[in-house]
Design a protein around this motif. Structure first.
Motif, PDB file in Angstrom:
ATOM      1  N   PRO B  79      18.158  12.663 -69.912  1.00  0.00           N
ATOM      2  CA  PRO B  79      17.589  11.510 -70.442  1.00  0.00           C
ATOM      3  C   PRO B  79      16.819  11.899 -71.778  1.00  0.00           C
ATOM      4  N   LEU B  80      16.857  13.257 -72.173  1.00  0.00           N
ATOM      5  CA  LEU B  80      16.179  13.595 -73.501  1.00  0.00           C
ATOM      6  C   LEU B  80      17.389  13.330 -74.557  1.00  0.00           C
ATOM      7  N   ILE B  81      18.481  13.277 -74.129  1.00  0.00           N
ATOM      8  CA  ILE B  81      19.764  13.549 -75.169  1.00  0.00           C
ATOM      9  C   ILE B  81      19.502  12.217 -76.305  1.00  0.00           C
ATOM     10  N   GLY B  82      19.663  10.962 -75.743  1.00  0.00           N
ATOM     11  CA  GLY B  82      19.177   9.775 -76.595  1.00  0.00           C
ATOM     12  C   GLY B  82      17.962   9.738 -77.472  1.00  0.00           C
ATOM     13  N   GLU B  83      16.945  10.269 -76.620  1.00  0.00           N
ATOM     14  CA  GLU B  83      15.720  10.378 -77.112  1.00  0.00           C
ATOM     15  C   GLU B  83      15.435  11.285 -78.569  1.00  0.00           C
ATOM     16  N   ARG B  84      16.347  12.361 -78.426  1.00  0.00           N
ATOM     17  CA  ARG B  84      16.022  13.376 -79.472  1.00  0.00           C
ATOM     18  C   ARG B  84      17.228  13.090 -80.566  1.00  0.00           C
ATOM     19  N   GLY B  85      18.284  12.388 -80.258  1.00  0.00           N
ATOM     20  CA  GLY B  85      19.392  12.042 -81.042  1.00  0.00           C
ATOM     21  C   GLY B  85      20.197  13.304 -81.431  1.00  0.00           C
ATOM     22  N   ALA B  86      20.252  14.273 -80.329  1.00  0.00           N
ATOM     23  CA  ALA B  86      21.134  15.222 -80.487  1.00  0.00           C
ATOM     24  C   ALA B  86      22.534  14.890 -80.272  1.00  0.00           C
ATOM     25  N   GLY B  87      23.450  15.352 -81.051  1.00  0.00           N
ATOM     26  CA  GLY B  87      24.616  14.968 -80.967  1.00  0.00           C
ATOM     27  C   GLY B  87      25.745  15.693 -80.804  1.00  0.00           C
ATOM     28  N   GLY B  88      27.097  15.519 -80.713  1.00  0.00           N
ATOM     29  CA  GLY B  88      28.193  16.400 -80.645  1.00  0.00           C
ATOM     30  C   GLY B  88      28.514  16.663 -79.114  1.00  0.00           C
ATOM     31  N   ALA B  89      29.437  15.834 -78.671  1.00  0.00           N
ATOM     32  CA  ALA B  89      29.888  15.823 -77.134  1.00  0.00           C
ATOM     33  C   ALA B  89      30.764  17.119 -77.304  1.00  0.00           C
ATOM     34  N   ALA B  90      30.903  17.836 -75.773  1.00  0.00           N
ATOM     35  CA  ALA B  90      31.566  19.238 -75.800  1.00  0.00           C
ATOM     36  C   ALA B  90      33.277  18.696 -76.213  1.00  0.00           C
ATOM     37  N   ALA B  91      33.725  19.593 -76.575  1.00  0.00           N
ATOM     38  CA  ALA B  91      35.153  19.494 -76.826  1.00  0.00           C
ATOM     39  C   ALA B  91      35.970  19.626 -75.517  1.00  0.00           C
ATOM     40  N   HIS B  92      36.711  18.592 -75.018  1.00  0.00           N
ATOM     41  CA  HIS B  92      37.438  18.973 -73.743  1.00  0.00           C
ATOM     42  C   HIS B  92      39.125  19.069 -74.242  1.00  0.00           C
ATOM     43  N   ARG B  93      39.632  19.997 -73.207  1.00  0.00           N
ATOM     44  CA  ARG B  93      41.115  20.551 -73.805  1.00  0.00           C
ATOM     45  C   ARG B  93      41.847  19.610 -73.074  1.00  0.00           C
ATOM     46  N   ALA B  94      41.770  19.230 -71.665  1.00  0.00           N
ATOM     47  CA  ALA B  94      42.643  18.014 -71.446  1.00  0.00           C
ATOM     48  C   ALA B  94      42.175  17.620 -69.873  1.00  0.00           C
ATOM     49  N   CYS B  95      42.739  16.609 -69.675  1.00  0.00           N
ATOM     50  CA  CYS B  95      42.215  16.054 -68.368  1.00  0.00           C
ATOM     51  C   CYS B  95      43.217  16.395 -67.212  1.00  0.00           C
ATOM     52  N   VAL B  96      42.329  16.501 -65.999  1.00  0.00           N
ATOM     53  CA  VAL B  96      43.018  16.724 -64.765  1.00  0.00           C
ATOM     54  C   VAL B  96      42.473  15.526 -63.761  1.00  0.00           C
ATOM     55  N   VAL B  97      43.274  14.763 -63.144  1.00  0.00           N
ATOM     56  CA  VAL B  97      42.987  13.816 -62.181  1.00  0.00           C
ATOM     57  C   VAL B  97      43.180  14.477 -60.971  1.00  0.00           C
ATOM     58  N   ILE B  98      42.152  14.855 -59.960  1.00  0.00           N
ATOM     59  CA  ILE B  98      42.189  15.479 -58.640  1.00  0.00           C
ATOM     60  C   ILE B  98      41.658  14.589 -57.470  1.00  0.00           C
ATOM     61  N   GLY B  99      42.499  14.914 -56.312  1.00  0.00           N
ATOM     62  CA  GLY B  99      41.946  14.047 -54.983  1.00  0.00           C
ATOM     63  C   GLY B  99      42.566  14.555 -53.911  1.00  0.00           C
TER      64      GLY B  99
END
Lengths: 416, 216
Positions: B79-99
């Motif tokens: 909830p504080l992320i928008g409020e404090r305006g911090a940025g930079g999403a973590a870098a993802h390597r690749a996507c895995v679909v699981i089920g």
């Protein structure tokens, strides 16, 4: 001259008993154990065998006559239960033909039924807790039991006043439901007894007596749920240990007292949470094995044969679980390395299993036969071995030709 | 906030000191600590947890408790992320679909694999249990995964896995992603039967397979 059914019955029973006692029988015994293979094999949906006793019996009889096993597992009390479950509207389980499809199997549903802050209440008065908390939370049509009067309050004038709880329409419906479900259960039990008698007349012994769970599994499977139970080992170990002890001294003791009265003396103990990877060795030695060991001893002391079924893989536990009196136990395994188990146990414990689900489902009869030969030459070399499917017995999807190959190979290659 | 606090928080999380870790995280956020950085510290701690699981120092209990602590701290920080305006999403390597495949309702194994893949840096789309081919296909369309992971505990899962993989083949070429299977009694014979690319015996196998397939 062909042997009479009575002679075959005695021969098969002796074969099983010799192996279970850690000795060398005339040949490797192969009993028929399955959750639901019989239904598909006989051309029924699972729902048909869960709701219709005639169909269940036709299916099980077909399996027995076609494969001629050395023993068979009773199926009524674990399959012919659909009507009872419907009547009480049981929640933490799915069964064929109810909320799921007619050919979908029984499945356990992981739920938190007891909250973490309720351990104290459970330990202080377990039966009361089960009656007024667990039952109303697990069976929708028994919710009224939450208002069951405290039994000791039914005394003197209290006996006249505290019965008020039984006067409500909700309680009447719950009691009526129990009566109806009870009638179904009585029918299931009576049918099972008659079926066992009839199969005995054809030469086939029933194998299993009672079935019980170890205290840790009761708490995690049926009360706290997977997450709650696992976290309790770290967050509230003392309460968890106290509850495990309480269950051992009450539920387990009562179960063994009941099993003592049953005609079959083998007690099936399916085990879930003690497997490799789920618990650390330390957790296994703290929360699982010591209490399971005491329970096993309780069963042995009652003159019964414990048959724990170690689901999953337990290869790293072999040295610990080897500690039981020689010749008293049969250990059924799923993915555990049986050759290593034999090396660790010697012949002190009878080992049961060996045919993987994938082989029975996707292999060929020749591969099945080869696997039987390998098992006989290794795990079963000096007796104390029972051949069985390792996917909780024979999986429903097994190819009939492979199942036949397994039983034929036991007869052809299992002779000592 | 000092760098000492950063290291202390990572240590408390990795050592399963739940109460102390949560108290420190709250105190740090209350004092104006960057919430995005907080989530990054959690990721660092989870990497240690994953390594200890792999080394068989940690087991299912620790993974579950780590997951709990992570959820708690994310709940405080997000909830504080928008409020404090911090940025930079973590870098993802690749996507895995699981089920867990159709007909099977078991999810403990799948959840362990999901957890281990997430801390290994993968974006994991978890479709839950009893997942039919159509839902896998929809997720493949939406997320363009590098790997599809089919989980199953019951033996009925073998047929479901086979059917789902056949449906993939009918609907599209399998060139875009790899398929791995695991759970219960899954072994190489089942891999052959289902025509999956690989099977794994545990969560570490799952991570290794993904790493080998997504390595640049």
């Amino acid at each position: 001259m062909d042997k009479s059914p009575q002679e075959l019955y005695a021969e098969r029973q002796r074969r099983m008993q010799e192996a279970m006692a850690g000795r060398v029988p005339d040949r490797v015994p192969a009993p028929f154990f399955t959750a639901d293979f019989h239904a598909r094999y006989a051309g029924y949906t699972l729902a048909e065998t869960v709701y219709d006793g005639d169909k269940l019996e036709r299916a099980v009889e077909k399996v027995i006559l076609d494969f001629e096993p050395d023993a068979f597992e009773q199926q009524h009390t674990r399959n012919l239960i659909g009507r009872q479950l419907d009547l009480i509207d049981y929640q933490p389980m799915e069964w064929p033909g109810s909320r799921i499809g007619a050919d979908d199997p029984f499945q356990y549903l992981d739920r938190e039924i007891m909250r973490a802050d309720e351990y104290r209440e459970l330990i202080a008065d377990p039966s009361w807790f089960w009656l007024t908390r667990m039952l109303p939370r697990t069976a929708k049509n028994l919710e009224a039991l939450a208002a069951f009067p405290y039994p000791p309050s039914l005394v003197y004038t209290g006996a006249a006043i505290n019965v008020a709880a039984f006067g409500t329409e909700e309680m009447k419906r719950a009691m009526d439901t129990l009566h109806e479900a009870g009638k179904c259960a009585l029918e299931t039990i009576a049918r099972e007894r008659a079926f066992i008698q009839r199969m005995a007349g054809l030469g086939f012994p029933a194998h299993r007596g009672g079935a019980m769970l170890c205290p840790f599994d009761i708490i995690v499977d049926f009360m706290r749920g997977a997450k709650g139970g696992m976290l309790d080992m770290m967050r509230r170990p003392d309460e968890l240990l106290a509850a495990i002890d309480m269950i051992l001294n009450t539920f387990s003791r009562r179960a063994v007292d009941l099993f003592r009265t049953l005609p079959n003396k083998v007690v099936f103990i399916p085990l879930h949470w003690g497997i490799d990877g789920f618990m650390s060795p330390k957790q296994f030695r703290t929360f699982y094995w010591p209490q399971l060991r005491r329970m096993i001893q309780m069963v042995i002391d009652a003159g019964l044969t414990p048959m724990p079924f170690f689901e999953g893989e337990c290869t790293s536990r072999l040295e610990i679980i080897a500690d039981v009196p020689p010749g008293t136990c049969t250990y059924q395994f799923e993915n555990t390395d049986l050759v290593r188990a034999r090396a660790v146990f010697g012949n002190t414990i009878c080992i049961r299993g060996g045919m993987s689900g994938s082989l029975l489902i996707a292999g060929s009869p020749t591969e099945v036969e080869e696997q039987v030969k390998t098992l006989v030459a290794t795990v079963g070399k000096e007796g104390a071995f029972i051949l069985d499917g390792s996917a909780a017995g024979i999986p429903r999807e097994a190819r009939p030709a492979n199942v036949k190959a397994m039983f034929d190979a036991a007869r052809a290659h299992g002779v000592y | 906030m000092s760098n000492d606090d950063d290291q202390r928080l990572i240590g408390l999380l990795a050592d399963m000191e739940e109460e102390a870790a949560l108290a420190l995280a709250r105190q740090m956020l209350d004092s104006g600590f960057d919430p995005m950085r907080m989530l990054d510290l959690c990721r660092q701690a989870m990497t240690i947890v994953g390594a200890r699981y792999e080394a068989e120092e940690y087991f299912l209990t620790e993974l579950m408790l780590a997951g709990e602590m992570l959820t708690e701290i994310s709940g405080m920080a997000r909830p504080l992320i928008g409020e404090r305006g911090a940025g930079g999403a973590a870098a993802h390597r690749a996507c895995v679909v699981i089920g867990t495949v159709k007909g099977d309702l078991h999810d403990i194994g799948k959840n362990i694999v999901t957890f281990m893949l997430e801390i290994a840096g993968y974006e994991v789309v978890d479709l839950g249990v009893d997942v039919p081919a159509q839902r896998f296909l929809a997720a493949i369309d939406a997320h363009k995964p590098s790997v599809v992971a089919l989980s199953g505990f019951l033996t009925l899962a073998f047929d479901s896995m086979k059917e789902i993989i056949e449906a993939f083949q009918e609907a599209r070429s399998r060139d875009g992603f790899k398929i791995m299977i695991g759970g219960g009694q899954v072994d190489d014979r089942v891999r052959e039967f289902t025509r999956a690319d690989a099977f794994g015996r545990n969560a570490m196998d799952a991570v290794s397979l993904c790493n080998s397939w997504t390595a640049a």
